[in-house]
Design an enzyme around this catalytic site. Structure first.
Site, PDB file in Angstrom:
ATOM      1  N   HIS A   1      32.453  33.664  34.359  1.00 47.64           N
ATOM      2  CA  HIS A   1      32.461  33.234  32.953  1.00 47.64           C
ATOM      3  C   HIS A   1      31.618  34.174  32.082  1.00 47.64           C
ATOM      4  CE1 HIS A   1      34.706  29.759  34.095  1.00 47.64           C
ATOM      5  NE2 HIS A   1      33.714  29.241  34.802  1.00 47.64           N
TER       6      HIS A   1
ATOM      7  N   ASP B   1      40.396  29.197  37.873  1.00 48.21           N
ATOM      8  CA  ASP B   1      39.355  28.177  37.831  1.00 48.21           C
ATOM      9  C   ASP B   1      39.902  26.770  38.062  1.00 48.21           C
ATOM     10  OD1 ASP B   1      36.995  26.794  37.426  1.00 48.21           O
ATOM     11  OD2 ASP B   1      36.497  27.750  35.548  1.00 48.21           O
TER      12      ASP B   1
END
Length: 459
Positions: free
Chosen positions: A281, A332
């Protein structure tokens, strides 16, 4: 994984960052590319298996939580009651409800469905950031790798390449000494993670598609001494290391309060970050942090669809491109399972915030935004997966996807614009076939998936 030497012929293939014509593709018995020859003669083509459409290298999915496939579509309603707003933290509470009821058998089914979908979406290796270690009541399984091996079986069933990342998770937050009750299945130590790594290595020995690394859930979830211990183990074993970091503003604020430093700043100052590290991220960064990540040779994993779905924010692609930083792509929470959509969202996020077009092309010094994004995602795949995955290049694993040239998104498109149409035209073009290590993979979902979903959620 048994294999044999073979040859394929592609009328069009993505080689060294561009489309090449009449490409002869040779696969050695070990499942790696032995020959990449554009402009092959008719005589050379004759003995090869002819592929029906344009060929692209397989892409590494650098960040996956397979069990979260079971909640896709089930978290899209507004919170009611005491919650003031829907955000990452309210979503996390709903995600825990799934985490606390999935059995190893259900995990295998969910992952089998997911991996087939990821293969159909053009991914050929998935990095599984796996922290669901213990039994439903929170006690350890008799075999520490019980849940991990369910993921290995799912990968082997579908033919998906897998980098399993057993994840260290020790506390509920910076100021906490242990885990919350609803995090009991995540409990682990550096020693227990090492045992899982070694169990999986023994189980998957001889299967070149399966390897391991380690993950640290986040700075808030791990004691600093344990982080350093696990990182040292990974270094000694030559394993990739992944960590969630700087995903949320609250995480950054909490880290500042408890350490006096921002998350990436702390990591660079206190850990031996190097080319094996993958920072997942990294949504909230400073220019100095981005420079530091690149200077250490580390990589960033960007997950645009999940970051949008959770309201995380937009990655600073211009700042990282300025440093010529390495990055990969991940799905994810799996709200989408195609790399083309992840790259499209990455580009569109930049366009929306900067109010300009073709940002990736400009930032990365190319003409095509699709090519710039695709090449960058390919380039980060080796660091994330620990596998020889870098495109159609001799010595790399022979992973590739065959596009259906009759997909509506590709009809009438000039040959040198096929990748542009694949990324920026939807409904997305289909892949006719996907190969991992030179062998056809399974892109049909698990027939038990619907039954498993009914068992979990009813309806």
């Amino acid at each position: 994984m048994k294999s044999e030497a073979k040859q394929f012929f592609a009328p069009q293939a993505w080689v060294a960052g561009a489309w090449a014509k009449d490409v002869l593709l040779g696969v050695a018995a070990d499942g790696r590319w032995s020959q990449i020859q554009p402009n092959a003669s008719a005589q050379q083509q004759a003995a090869a298996t002819r592929l029906g459409g344009p060929v692209l290298p397989g892409v590494v999915n650098a960040h996956s939580h397979a069990f979260q496939r079971a909640i896709v579509g089930l978290t899209e309603r507004r919170s009611t009651g005491a919650a003031l707003a829907d955000d990452f933290w309210s979503w996390r509470d709903r995600m825990y409800a799934a985490a606390n009821c999935i059995t190893p058998e259900q995990m295998e089914t969910i992952a089998s469905q997911l991996y087939a979908e990821l293969l159909a979406g053009g991914y050929t290796q998935v990095c599984e950031f796996h922290y669901l270690h213990n039994a439903i009541a929170g006690s350890p399984y008799a075999k520490a790798a019980e849940m991990s091996l369910a993921l290995v079986r799912a990968a082997q069933r579908t033919g998906m390449g897998l980098t399993l990342l057993p994840t260290l998770y020790m506390r509920a937050g910076f100021s906490e000494s242990g885990l919350r009750h609803d995090q009991r299945r995540f409990a682990s130590t550096p020693d227990s993670i090492a045992r899982i790594v070694e169990d999986v290595q023994r189980h998957a020995a001889g299967d070149a598609r399966i390897n391991v690394g380690v993950a640290i859930h986040s700075l808030r979830a791990v004691h600093p001494a344990a982080l350093k211990e696990l990182a040292a183990y990974a270094h000694s074993a030559g394993l990739p290391v992944h960590i969630h970091i700087a995903e949320q503003t609250q995480e950054v604020d909490d880290c500042l309060v408890h350490t006096g430093q921002r998350p990436i700043e702390w990591l660079l100052n206190h850990a031996d970050v190097d080319k094996r590290w993958n920072l997942v991220h990294a949504t909230y960064t400073t220019p100095d942090e981005l420079w530091g990540v690149q200077a250490r040779g580390a990589s960033i994993v960007i997950c645009p669809a999940t970051e949008a779905n959770l309201g995380d924010g937009v990655f600073d692609l211009p700042g990282y491109a300025k440093e010529h930083g390495t990055w990969s792509i991940g799905s994810d929470s799996h709200v989408t399972r195609r790399w083309s959509e992840e790259l499209r969202l990455l580009e569109y996020g930049q366009r929306l915030t900067q109010r300009k077009r073709n940002r990736a092309a400009e930032l990365m010094g190319q003409t095509s935004s699709a090519a710039a994004l695709f090449e960058a995602a390919l380039g980060g795949g080796h660091a994330a997966s620990g596998q020889a995955l870098g495109g159609l290049t001799v010595g790399q694993r022979a992973d590739f996807c065959v596009l259906d040239a009759q997909s509506p998104a590709l009809l009438g498109i000039p040959a040198d614009h096929v990748l542009d149409a694949l990324v920026f035209s939807s409904p997305d073009a289909r892949f006719d076939a996907v190969y991992v290590g030179g062998q056809a993979a399974q892109v049909q979902g698990d027939t038990r998936f619907a039954q498993t979903m009914h068992a979990l959620w009813g309806g």
